[in-house]
Design a protein around this motif. Structure first.
Motif, PDB file in Angstrom:
ATOM      1  N   GLU A 234       0.826  -1.207   0.000  1.00 42.10           N
ATOM      2  CA  GLU A 234       0.000   0.000   0.000  1.00 42.10           C
ATOM      3  C   GLU A 234       0.858   1.253   0.000  1.00 42.10           C
ATOM      4  O   GLU A 234       0.526   2.244  -0.665  1.00 42.10           O
ATOM      5  CB  GLU A 234      -0.933  -0.006   1.213  1.00 42.10           C
ATOM      6  N   HIS A 235       1.948   1.220   0.737  1.00 45.66           N
ATOM      7  CA  HIS A 235       2.870   2.358   0.713  1.00 45.66           C
ATOM      8  C   HIS A 235       3.353   2.606  -0.720  1.00 45.66           C
ATOM      9  O   HIS A 235       3.334   3.739  -1.219  1.00 45.66           O
ATOM     10  CB  HIS A 235       4.075   2.090   1.621  1.00 45.66           C
ATOM     11  N   LYS A 236       3.772   1.544  -1.388  1.00 46.21           N
ATOM     12  CA  LYS A 236       4.280   1.677  -2.758  1.00 46.21           C
ATOM     13  C   LYS A 236       3.192   2.158  -3.704  1.00 46.21           C
ATOM     14  O   LYS A 236       3.429   3.008  -4.580  1.00 46.21           O
ATOM     15  CB  LYS A 236       4.842   0.327  -3.233  1.00 46.21           C
ATOM     16  N   ARG A 237       1.979   1.620  -3.551  1.00 42.31           N
ATOM     17  CA  ARG A 237       0.878   1.990  -4.445  1.00 42.31           C
ATOM     18  C   ARG A 237       0.570   3.481  -4.384  1.00 42.31           C
ATOM     19  O   ARG A 237       0.459   4.158  -5.413  1.00 42.31           O
ATOM     20  CB  ARG A 237      -0.377   1.189  -4.083  1.00 42.31           C
ATOM     21  N   ILE A 242       0.951   9.087  -6.509  1.00 44.66           N
ATOM     22  CA  ILE A 242       1.231  10.522  -6.358  1.00 44.66           C
ATOM     23  C   ILE A 242       2.321  10.968  -7.329  1.00 44.66           C
ATOM     24  O   ILE A 242       2.245  12.049  -7.919  1.00 44.66           O
ATOM     25  CB  ILE A 242       1.593  10.845  -4.900  1.00 44.66           C
ATOM     26  N   PHE A 243       3.330  10.138  -7.526  1.00 44.17           N
ATOM     27  CA  PHE A 243       4.360  10.453  -8.519  1.00 44.17           C
ATOM     28  C   PHE A 243       3.742  10.618  -9.906  1.00 44.17           C
ATOM     29  O   PHE A 243       4.032  11.577 -10.633  1.00 44.17           O
ATOM     30  CB  PHE A 243       5.423   9.351  -8.571  1.00 44.17           C
ATOM     31  N   LYS A 247       3.379  14.062 -12.341  1.00 42.39           N
ATOM     32  CA  LYS A 247       3.865  14.185 -13.715  1.00 42.39           C
ATOM     33  C   LYS A 247       2.788  14.724 -14.639  1.00 42.39           C
ATOM     34  O   LYS A 247       3.073  15.475 -15.578  1.00 42.39           O
ATOM     35  CB  LYS A 247       4.332  12.814 -14.219  1.00 42.39           C
ATOM     36  N   LYS A 248       1.544  14.347 -14.363  1.00 43.37           N
ATOM     37  CA  LYS A 248       0.445  14.715 -15.255  1.00 43.37           C
ATOM     38  C   LYS A 248      -0.080  16.129 -15.024  1.00 43.37           C
ATOM     39  O   LYS A 248      -0.572  16.761 -15.956  1.00 43.37           O
ATOM     40  CB  LYS A 248      -0.704  13.716 -15.091  1.00 43.37           C
ATOM     41  N   ASN A 275      14.310  10.013  -5.464  1.00 43.84           N
ATOM     42  CA  ASN A 275      13.163  10.355  -6.282  1.00 43.84           C
ATOM     43  C   ASN A 275      13.196  11.804  -6.756  1.00 43.84           C
ATOM     44  O   ASN A 275      14.037  12.601  -6.340  1.00 43.84           O
ATOM     45  CB  ASN A 275      11.881  10.070  -5.492  1.00 43.84           C
ATOM     46  N   GLN A 276      12.251  12.146  -7.597  1.00 43.14           N
ATOM     47  CA  GLN A 276      12.209  13.490  -8.156  1.00 43.14           C
ATOM     48  C   GLN A 276      11.922  14.514  -7.059  1.00 43.14           C
ATOM     49  O   GLN A 276      11.383  14.186  -6.020  1.00 43.14           O
ATOM     50  CB  GLN A 276      11.137  13.562  -9.232  1.00 43.14           C
ATOM     51  N   ASN A 277      12.265  15.776  -7.345  1.00 40.69           N
ATOM     52  CA  ASN A 277      12.205  16.809  -6.314  1.00 40.69           C
ATOM     53  C   ASN A 277      11.063  17.810  -6.494  1.00 40.69           C
ATOM     54  O   ASN A 277      11.083  18.888  -5.930  1.00 40.69           O
ATOM     55  CB  ASN A 277      13.533  17.586  -6.280  1.00 40.69           C
TER      56      ASN A 277
END
Length: 464
Positions: A234-237, A242-243, A247-248, A275-277
């Motif tokens: 669930e944490h990964k999902r 959100i990532f 992006k969208k 991860n991205q900032n």
């Protein structure tokens, strides 16, 4: 097999009157008690063909950790070897039968006896030997948190808790250093529970461990914070969701508020150096111990865009509004009571903009629901619970409701994540007042001065 009864010598009789005696660790059966001999099907093969046949019959050979599958032939150890097979099915399979036929007598079938001492038995096999006549179900399952094994023993297993702990420890060292058993119920506010060490290391700081998840390392004190390894998926999902959303949406920065953030299983991966900032996280938890390790984990994982807070969840929502922080996603991971915290969004004013249009945030709230509700109306009861706390209707289509079944909690209960866009009608609702002297908020017009992260702990609002 020797039978071990509660009335045997070696039983701890210094118990509470009327309670079942607990078997002492020092009376755990001697290792010789567990020694057994088991017959396996085998092949007698020419010694020169050993390497070739081991490769050819790899899937049919006996595979037990630290146990050999090739032995010298006791009748001719220079010229022949014994190749032990996994089962009769392997012996009678086409690979083996075809090989024997083609060998024209140079390869023959036989049997081989193998001694299985205590060290080679699994946890389940060990406990079956000593508990099968005394408990309804062998307690071989356990959760691993760092180097701690956590069990939740049923009442009939408690007289054997030290033996169970020893078996788990013996079969999993050095990966496991301590075995604990849950005592009592989960605290409704901090989600912690009492525990006792039933085997292994129990000196000072025994409960401070490190776990790895999503390429991040988390330090925690298992006695004083909540952590559940079963929630890794669930944490990964949610982190991935959100990532992808960030992006969208085309924004320079996506803002996330984690209201019940614990030690950072969402906040840290979202902001770590891996991860991205373009994601900023405001992470919060009421538990001072969780707050402490949240800050430690943010530092250890080089999180750049994170702000850590130690507040009540409702007060934190109001603080974010007061500071005019435009939140895109609210995470509410407190399944027992998170939906009730949604009353803090009454009167919420949109601060985020999509082009020229004001937008309201996404809400991701975890909760429990009866399994029967899945077939009835796919958990409308969970949506209704959220709507009742919000003080307005939630339309499944208009508010883009999505319900994800996180995990099976018990025979009659599932854990869910209800995701929806905050309904526009909340804007016109009267905000609640968080009475800092009470544990529950009153449904009145909001006061001008809200709780901030600098507020003394003695004056912070508490959850019910």
């Amino acid at each position: 097999m020797t039978s071990f009864n509660e009335g045997q010598p070696g039983t701890d009789t210094a118990q509470i009157p009327g309670s079942t005696p607990v078997n002492r660790l020092e009376d755990f059966p001697d290792a010789s008690t567990f020694l057994t001999r088991k017959k396996y099907p085998a092949l007698r093969i020419p010694a020169k063909q050993t390497a070739t046949l081991r490769k050819l019959l790899g899937k049919q050979l006996l595979k037990i950790p630290r146990m050999k599958s090739v032995y010298d032939d006791p009748d001719n150890e220079k010229e022949y070897r014994i190749l032990v097979l996994a089962s009769d099915d392997a012996l009678n399979g086409p690979e083996v039968t075809g090989l024997v036929e083609e060998s024209k007598g140079s390869i023959t079938t036989t049997n081989h006896w193998i001694e299985m001492p205590y060290d080679y038995l699994t946890v389940e096999e060990t406990l079956k030997r000593i508990l099968k006549d005394h408990v309804e179900e062998i307690p071989s399952a356990f959760e691993i948190i760092g180097n701690i094994a956590h069990v939740n023993l049923r009442d009939d297993c408690l007289p054997y808790k030290y033996w169970i702990g020893k078996a788990i420890l013996d079969k999993n060292e050095p990966r496991i250093r301590t075995v604990v058993n849950k005592v009592g119920t989960i605290d409704s506010v901090y989600r912690t529970f009492g525990m006792e060490v039933i085997a292994g290391f129990d000196a000072e700081d025994w409960s401070i461990v490190t776990v790895k998840e999503e390429r991040c390392k988390f330090q925690l004190d298992f006695q004083h914070v909540y952590w559940n390894s079963r929630l890794a998926g669930e944490h990964k999902r949610l982190v991935t969701h959100i990532f992808e959303s960030a992006k969208k949406n085309g924004k320079k920065q996506t803002v996330v508020a984690d209201l019940m953030g614990g030690i950072g299983p969402f906040a840290v991966p979202l902001t770590s150096h891996e991860n991205q900032n373009n994601i900023r996280v405001y992470a919060n938890d009421l538990n001072p111990a969780s707050y402490k390790f949240l800050k430690i984990n943010a530092e250890k994982n080089n999180c750049r865009q994170i702000s850590c807070h130690n507040e009540d969840g409702r007060a934190f929502v109001h603080w974010l509004q007061k500071e005019k922080i435009p939140v895109d996603h609210f995470l509410m991971n407190l399944p027992a009571s998170a939906p009730e915290f949604l009353d803090a969004f009454r009167g919420y004013q949109p601060l985020s903009f999509d082009a020229t249009e004001a937008t309201l945030p996404w809400i991701h709230v975890h909760c429990f629901a009866p399994k029967a509700a899945e077939k009835e109306d796919f958990y409308q009861c969970a949506v209704d619970r959220c709507a009742e706390a919000l003080g307005c209707a939630i339309d499944r289509n208009q508010d883009k409701v999505n319900i994800h079944v996180v995990r099976d909690v018990s025979p009659g209960k599932n854990m869910l994540c209800v995701t929806f866009c905050l309904p526009a009608s909340v804007v016109d609702l009267r905000p609640i007042i968080i009475d800092l002297k009470l544990k529950t908020p009153s449904n009145q017009i909001d006061a001008a001065d809200e709780a901030s992260s600098d507020m003394p702990k003695s004056k912070r609002a508490k959850t019910s």
